[in-house]
Motif scaffolding. Structure first.
Motif, PDB file in Angstrom:
ATOM      1  N   TYR A  94     -28.429 -81.580  22.419  1.00 16.40           N
ATOM      2  CA  TYR A  94     -29.685 -81.225  21.768  1.00 16.40           C
ATOM      3  C   TYR A  94     -30.845 -81.542  22.695  1.00 16.40           C
ATOM      4  O   TYR A  94     -30.877 -82.602  23.326  1.00 16.40           O
ATOM      5  N   GLY A  95     -31.799 -80.639  22.756  1.00 22.60           N
ATOM      6  CA  GLY A  95     -32.952 -80.812  23.631  1.00 22.60           C
ATOM      7  C   GLY A  95     -34.004 -81.740  23.069  1.00 22.60           C
ATOM      8  O   GLY A  95     -34.777 -82.330  23.822  1.00 22.60           O
ATOM      9  N   LEU A  96     -34.062 -81.857  21.747  1.00 18.74           N
ATOM     10  CA  LEU A  96     -35.070 -82.702  21.104  1.00 18.74           C
ATOM     11  C   LEU A  96     -34.418 -83.763  20.244  1.00 18.74           C
ATOM     12  O   LEU A  96     -33.464 -83.490  19.503  1.00 18.74           O
ATOM     13  N   ASN A  97     -34.967 -84.955  20.332  1.00 20.20           N
ATOM     14  CA  ASN A  97     -34.529 -86.100  19.551  1.00 20.20           C
ATOM     15  C   ASN A  97     -35.818 -86.760  19.066  1.00 20.20           C
ATOM     16  O   ASN A  97     -36.592 -87.275  19.874  1.00 20.20           O
ATOM     17  N   VAL A  98     -36.074 -86.726  17.754  1.00 19.02           N
ATOM     18  CA  VAL A  98     -37.337 -87.224  17.208  1.00 19.02           C
ATOM     19  C   VAL A  98     -37.070 -88.385  16.249  1.00 19.02           C
ATOM     20  O   VAL A  98     -36.330 -88.243  15.282  1.00 19.02           O
ATOM     21  N   ASN A  99     -37.685 -89.524  16.550  1.00 14.32           N
ATOM     22  CA  ASN A  99     -37.589 -90.714  15.710  1.00 14.32           C
ATOM     23  C   ASN A  99     -38.901 -90.851  14.950  1.00 14.32           C
ATOM     24  O   ASN A  99     -39.975 -90.771  15.556  1.00 14.32           O
ATOM     25  N   VAL A 100     -38.823 -91.080  13.639  1.00  9.65           N
ATOM     26  CA  VAL A 100     -40.033 -91.130  12.804  1.00  9.65           C
ATOM     27  C   VAL A 100     -40.108 -92.475  12.092  1.00  9.65           C
ATOM     28  O   VAL A 100     -39.145 -92.897  11.452  1.00  9.65           O
TER      29      VAL A 100
END
Length: 123
Positions: free
Chosen positions: A34-40
């Motif tokens: 996966y190109g994007l990994n977003v932590n919120v």
């Protein structure tokens, strides 16, 4: 004539001593990257936010809602897709976050994952 034979022998030895590990063939893994990994997280409490969070990535006319991986916890997307993404993170009760352009590059085999850490501000 002896010099020519000696030169040919040296040439043959040097040609046969090449490193066979670099034969021009690239061996890629079969994993899906996966190109994007977003932590919120919550900007005040630093608590991880998952439930009710919407993470969207847009690259030109391409748009994708990222999927949650609850066990990590993180949102993933842009699977094997290089591009220039603007990521929007929203959740009821929080200010919507819009990222600057996030560039996902690729090598010969896979995309290179970009990780984005987002702290949402409560309203």
């Amino acid at each position: 004539m002896k010099k020519i034979l000696l030169f040919m022998s040296v040439l043959a030895i040097s040609c046969n001593s090449n490193d066979d590990s670099n034969d021009g063939v690239t061996n890629c893994t079969e994993e899906f990257v996966y190109g994007l990994n977003v932590n919120v997280k919550d900007a005040v409490t630093n608590a991880v936010l998952q439930e009710g969070v919407l993470v969207k990535a847009v690259d030109g006319t391409y748009s994708e809602t990222l999927e949650i991986v609850e066990s990590v916890p993180t949102f993933i997307g842009a699977g094997e897709r290089a591009g220039n993404y603007v990521v929007t993170v929203s959740k009821e009760g929080y200010q919507t976050y819009t990222s600057p352009v996030v560039t996902v590059e690729a090598n010969v085999c896979h995309v290179l994952t970009e990780t984005l850490n987002v702290s949402l501000q409560p309203e």
